[in-house]
Design a protein around this motif. Structure first.
Motif, PDB file in Angstrom:
ATOM      1  N   VAL A  26      11.242  -5.738 -58.070  1.00  0.00           N
ATOM      2  CA  VAL A  26      12.841  -5.158 -58.187  1.00  0.00           C
ATOM      3  C   VAL A  26      13.288  -4.744 -56.738  1.00  0.00           C
ATOM      4  O   VAL A  26      12.671  -3.814 -56.197  1.00  0.00           O
ATOM      5  N   PHE A  27      14.389  -5.357 -56.275  1.00  0.00           N
ATOM      6  CA  PHE A  27      15.063  -5.013 -55.186  1.00  0.00           C
ATOM      7  C   PHE A  27      16.049  -4.022 -55.310  1.00  0.00           C
ATOM      8  O   PHE A  27      16.978  -4.438 -56.097  1.00  0.00           O
ATOM      9  N   ILE A  28      16.096  -2.787 -54.596  1.00  0.00           N
ATOM     10  CA  ILE A  28      17.263  -2.100 -54.671  1.00  0.00           C
ATOM     11  C   ILE A  28      17.726  -1.917 -53.269  1.00  0.00           C
ATOM     12  O   ILE A  28      17.026  -1.559 -52.467  1.00  0.00           O
ATOM     13  N   ARG A  29      19.103  -2.231 -53.064  1.00  0.00           N
ATOM     14  CA  ARG A  29      19.693  -2.361 -52.058  1.00  0.00           C
ATOM     15  C   ARG A  29      20.584  -1.184 -51.812  1.00  0.00           C
ATOM     16  O   ARG A  29      21.685  -1.156 -52.780  1.00  0.00           O
ATOM     17  N   LEU A  30      20.400  -0.413 -50.802  1.00  0.00           N
ATOM     18  CA  LEU A  30      21.360   0.943 -50.554  1.00  0.00           C
ATOM     19  C   LEU A  30      22.568   0.411 -49.690  1.00  0.00           C
ATOM     20  O   LEU A  30      22.277  -0.565 -48.662  1.00  0.00           O
ATOM     21  N   GLN A  31      23.653   0.958 -49.834  1.00  0.00           N
ATOM     22  CA  GLN A  31      24.659   0.771 -48.953  1.00  0.00           C
ATOM     23  C   GLN A  31      24.749   1.762 -47.670  1.00  0.00           C
ATOM     24  O   GLN A  31      24.324   2.885 -47.785  1.00  0.00           O
ATOM     25  N   GLY A  32      24.836   1.157 -46.710  1.00  0.00           N
ATOM     26  CA  GLY A  32      24.955   1.936 -45.404  1.00  0.00           C
ATOM     27  C   GLY A  32      24.106   1.645 -44.256  1.00  0.00           C
ATOM     28  O   GLY A  32      23.088   1.494 -44.374  1.00  0.00           O
ATOM     29  N   CYS A  33      24.682   1.287 -43.157  1.00  0.00           N
ATOM     30  CA  CYS A  33      23.714   0.906 -42.123  1.00  0.00           C
ATOM     31  C   CYS A  33      24.534   0.898 -40.641  1.00  0.00           C
ATOM     32  O   CYS A  33      25.627   0.278 -40.688  1.00  0.00           O
ATOM     33  N   ASP A  34      23.858   1.587 -39.716  1.00  0.00           N
ATOM     34  CA  ASP A  34      24.632   1.706 -38.471  1.00  0.00           C
ATOM     35  C   ASP A  34      23.819   0.943 -37.275  1.00  0.00           C
ATOM     36  O   ASP A  34      23.863   1.431 -36.167  1.00  0.00           O
ATOM     37  N   VAL A  35      22.711   0.321 -37.573  1.00  0.00           N
ATOM     38  CA  VAL A  35      21.856  -0.172 -36.691  1.00  0.00           C
ATOM     39  C   VAL A  35      22.542  -1.455 -35.799  1.00  0.00           C
ATOM     40  O   VAL A  35      22.507  -1.538 -34.742  1.00  0.00           O
ATOM     41  N   GLY A  36      23.192  -2.385 -36.344  1.00  0.00           N
ATOM     42  CA  GLY A  36      23.996  -3.423 -35.913  1.00  0.00           C
ATOM     43  C   GLY A  36      23.234  -4.579 -35.554  1.00  0.00           C
ATOM     44  O   GLY A  36      23.679  -5.415 -34.414  1.00  0.00           O
ATOM     45  N   CYS A  37      22.262  -5.086 -36.185  1.00  0.00           N
ATOM     46  CA  CYS A  37      21.590  -6.320 -35.860  1.00  0.00           C
ATOM     47  C   CYS A  37      22.289  -7.461 -35.755  1.00  0.00           C
ATOM     48  O   CYS A  37      23.270  -7.875 -36.819  1.00  0.00           O
ATOM     49  N   THR A  42      23.012  -9.206 -44.470  1.00  0.00           N
ATOM     50  CA  THR A  42      23.807  -8.224 -45.279  1.00  0.00           C
ATOM     51  C   THR A  42      24.576  -7.385 -44.681  1.00  0.00           C
ATOM     52  O   THR A  42      24.596  -6.336 -44.934  1.00  0.00           O
ATOM     53  N   GLN A  43      25.444  -7.936 -44.071  1.00  0.00           N
ATOM     54  CA  GLN A  43      26.368  -7.057 -43.193  1.00  0.00           C
ATOM     55  C   GLN A  43      27.632  -6.286 -44.115  1.00  0.00           C
ATOM     56  O   GLN A  43      27.977  -5.386 -43.669  1.00  0.00           O
ATOM     57  N   HIS A  44      27.579  -6.956 -45.374  1.00  0.00           N
ATOM     58  CA  HIS A  44      28.430  -6.409 -46.292  1.00  0.00           C
ATOM     59  C   HIS A  44      27.862  -4.781 -46.760  1.00  0.00           C
ATOM     60  O   HIS A  44      28.873  -3.968 -47.439  1.00  0.00           O
ATOM     61  N   PRO A 139      10.978  -3.244 -36.634  1.00  0.00           N
ATOM     62  CA  PRO A 139      11.708  -2.445 -35.385  1.00  0.00           C
ATOM     63  C   PRO A 139      12.892  -3.135 -34.969  1.00  0.00           C
ATOM     64  O   PRO A 139      12.579  -4.275 -34.508  1.00  0.00           O
ATOM     65  N   LYS A 140      13.965  -2.668 -34.914  1.00  0.00           N
ATOM     66  CA  LYS A 140      15.141  -2.981 -34.162  1.00  0.00           C
ATOM     67  C   LYS A 140      15.312  -2.345 -32.817  1.00  0.00           C
ATOM     68  O   LYS A 140      15.693  -1.289 -32.857  1.00  0.00           O
ATOM     69  N   ASN A 142      17.272  -2.391 -29.019  1.00  0.00           N
ATOM     70  CA  ASN A 142      18.563  -2.607 -28.360  1.00  0.00           C
ATOM     71  C   ASN A 142      19.486  -3.302 -29.180  1.00  0.00           C
ATOM     72  O   ASN A 142      20.201  -4.471 -28.714  1.00  0.00           O
ATOM     73  N   MET A 143      19.827  -2.806 -30.329  1.00  0.00           N
ATOM     74  CA  MET A 143      20.900  -3.391 -31.248  1.00  0.00           C
ATOM     75  C   MET A 143      22.043  -2.825 -30.810  1.00  0.00           C
ATOM     76  O   MET A 143      22.194  -1.894 -30.145  1.00  0.00           O
ATOM     77  N   LYS A 144      23.042  -3.289 -31.382  1.00  0.00           N
ATOM     78  CA  LYS A 144      24.506  -2.799 -31.191  1.00  0.00           C
ATOM     79  C   LYS A 144      24.955  -1.301 -31.350  1.00  0.00           C
ATOM     80  O   LYS A 144      25.491  -0.716 -30.695  1.00  0.00           O
ATOM     81  N   GLY A 145      24.256  -0.859 -32.349  1.00  0.00           N
ATOM     82  CA  GLY A 145      24.260   0.768 -32.704  1.00  0.00           C
ATOM     83  C   GLY A 145      23.635   1.384 -31.854  1.00  0.00           C
ATOM     84  O   GLY A 145      23.870   2.692 -31.905  1.00  0.00           O
ATOM     85  N   GLY A 146      22.849   1.077 -30.953  1.00  0.00           N
ATOM     86  CA  GLY A 146      22.473   2.178 -29.863  1.00  0.00           C
ATOM     87  C   GLY A 146      21.158   3.066 -30.332  1.00  0.00           C
ATOM     88  O   GLY A 146      21.131   4.062 -29.642  1.00  0.00           O
ATOM     89  N   LEU A 147      20.481   2.866 -31.551  1.00  0.00           N
ATOM     90  CA  LEU A 147      19.769   3.766 -32.090  1.00  0.00           C
ATOM     91  C   LEU A 147      18.231   3.335 -31.507  1.00  0.00           C
ATOM     92  O   LEU A 147      18.026   2.196 -31.227  1.00  0.00           O
TER      93      LEU A 147
END
Length: 225
Positions: A26-37, A42-44, A139-140, A142-147
């Motif tokens: 069962v996949f549970i997808r949570l809303q919210g991400c600021d990593v910016g890949c 799933t950019q929505h 591991p992400k 050097n993504m746009k989010g700068g994290l």
């Protein structure tokens, strides 16, 4: 007060990646991400907007693929899984970036109901889960989010699943894990980006050389969610 989680999507399928490939889940997808890949499919799930809040039944009665989300606690999540008649006993919590949330209450509640849990995270947030949870860090860097990828997230990982497009991606992974190699307990998996032949060839070669594991997105090959 019980911890609340913003649910973007919930569905039952087969895990297509990493160590648990082939396991019903069962996949549970949570809303919210600021990593910016830039390649994220799933950019929505990135943005949390009040006008997108809706009821859980609207989220779970059909594939979401939108920015809508429902706010639910762990009890409500388990009840909805039972209402939907899901039989899989493995729960994958993903996103978005699931570790933006404190997941200890949810993972403990799921374990108490007989489920196993897996978290899929970028490693850019502190991992707050039950001790028995299986943690996949993808591991992400050097993504746009700068994290930055956190050392404590890498050390908590049971599996480090790294997306690979070119040799630079291998170099980036080496830079992350080499300073920690004596402490790391995780299985290393390389996952070719978008099933590109050159990326697949590179990942396969490196896995053989280093005795790592190749992770193919099998769900995309066989055409399931």
């Amino acid at each position: 007060m019980a911890q609340q989680y913003r649910i973007n999507e919930m569905f039952q399928t087969i895990q297509g990646e990493g160590v648990y490939t082939g396991v019903p889940a069962v996949f549970i997808r949570l809303q919210g991400c600021d990593v910016g890949c830039p390649w994220c499919d799933t950019q929505h799930t990135w943005h949390i907007a009040d006008q997108d809040k809706t009821d859980l039944i609207i989220i779970t009665d059909k594939s979401n693929e939108s920015s809508r989300w429902a706010q639910v606690d762990s009890c409500g999540i388990i009840k909805e899984m039972q209402r939907l008649g899901y039989v899989a006993k493995h729960v994958v919590i993903t996103g978005g970036e699931p570790c933006m949330y404190d997941l200890r209450e949810l993972t403990l509640a799921l374990h108490q109901q007989g489920y196993s849990t897996q978290i899929e995270t970028s490693g850019t947030y502190k991992v707050q889960v039950a001790d028995a949870s299986f943690v996949t860090v993808s591991p992400k860097v050097n993504m746009k989010g700068g994290l930055s990828v956190r050392k404590d997230a890498l050390l908590r990982a049971n599996e480090i699943k790294h997306p690979v497009g070119t040799a630079k991606d291998i170099d980036a992974l080496d830079a992350l894990i080499q300073p920690l190699h004596k402490q790391l307990q995780a299985q290393i998996c390389l996952q070719p980006i978008s099933q590109k032949p050159r990326a697949t060839q590179l990942a396969t070669q490196v896995c053989i050389e280093r005795n790592w594991r190749l992770s193919i997105q099998t769900h995309k090959y066989i055409g399931i969610d």
